[in-house]
Design an enzyme around this catalytic site. Structure first.
Site, short mmCIF file in Angstrom:
data_model
loop_
_atom_site.label_atom_id
_atom_site.label_comp_id
_atom_site.label_asym_id
_atom_site.label_seq_id
_atom_site.Cartn_x
_atom_site.Cartn_y
_atom_site.Cartn_z
N ILE A 1 -12.35 -8.90 -1.61
CA ILE A 1 -11.56 -8.05 -2.49
C ILE A 1 -11.99 -8.40 -3.90
CG2 ILE A 1 -9.63 -9.71 -2.42
CD1 ILE A 1 -7.72 -7.40 -2.97
N SER A 2 -12.36 -7.41 -4.68
CA SER A 2 -12.93 -7.66 -6.00
C SER A 2 -11.93 -8.32 -6.94
CB SER A 2 -13.42 -6.36 -6.64
OG SER A 2 -14.52 -5.84 -5.94
N GLN A 3 -12.46 -8.96 -7.96
CA GLN A 3 -11.66 -9.51 -9.04
C GLN A 3 -10.80 -8.39 -9.63
OE1 GLN A 3 -14.19 -10.78 -12.21
NE2 GLN A 3 -12.52 -11.42 -13.55
#
Length: 218
Positions: free
Chosen positions: A65-67
């Site tokens: 899950i991206s920043q």
């Protein structure tokens, strides 16, 4: 949305929003979406204590899950007005998908990995979000049956911009995609204007590779 009201995460969510503001996110509609969507529902249960850090987290199957800042930057760049038809390439955890439902009218999302797509579907359901249209497939081919799209967001890095995604972009629409090799990429914004496509290089990014016919080989 009951999940968003879990008291134990309220303070952490507010601190994340303040951090996003310190890092330059100014859009009130984007910040409100972050306040409305419970990120802890989109990370593995063993990592929920880290859900509101401004950091990427593993979600299984070699994906992340991206920043949060990256999601916020994407959404702020698009400047959605609430009327758009949006295609997301790479459902992943489903968190960005959920954010998009707060900012656009119609959200379509493609995920290559069936187990991740199912996890995202369950997380969206827990949050009371049932109006996203999802499919499992090769995101580099887009989803022409539902196009054209006012915005296309690609959450993985491609060696170049897949032609099918350009073809499915509506007049005046925008496409955001990280372009480069497997280690170093640059976020690129493409607008479809009356004279063709206008390409603007933006920030340096690092994403997992976009696998597919018009992306990297698996």
């Amino acid at each position: 949305m009951a999940a968003a009201l879990t008291p134990q995460y309220g303070g952490a969510r507010r601190r994340l929003i303040e951090e996003l503001q310190r890092k330059g996110i100014r859009s009130l509609t984007v910040l409100k979406a972050f306040d409305d969507v419970p990120r802890h529902e989109f990370v593995p249960t063993g990592l929920r204590h880290r859900a509101y850090e401004d950091a990427p987290l593993p979600i299984g199957y070699g994906q992340t899950i991206s920043q949060p800042w990256v999601h916020a930057k994407y959404l702020e760049l698009l400047d959605l007005k609430g009327t758009e038809r949006v295609l997301e390439i790479g459902t992943g955890s489903g968190f960005q998908t959920a954010l998009l439902t707060k900012l656009a009218r119609h959200v379509f999302s493609i995920e290559r990995l069936a187990p991740l797509a199912e996890q995202a579907r369950e997380a969206l359901r827990r949050c009371g979000i049932d109006h996203v249209i999802q499919r499992v497939g090769d995101g580099t081919l887009g989803w022409p049956e539902h196009g054209p799209y006012d915005a296309i967001l690609v959450g993985a890095a491609s060696p170049d911009v897949p032609q099918p995604l350009l073809d499915q972009l509506a007049a005046g629409g925008q496409l955001l995609i990280p372009v480069g090799d497997r280690d170093t990429q640059q976020l690129v914004r493409i607008r479809r204007g009356p004279e063709g496509f206008e390409r603007t290089p933006l920030d340096a990014m690092r994403f997992v590779p976009l696998i597919g016919h018009h992306g990297f080989a698996s």
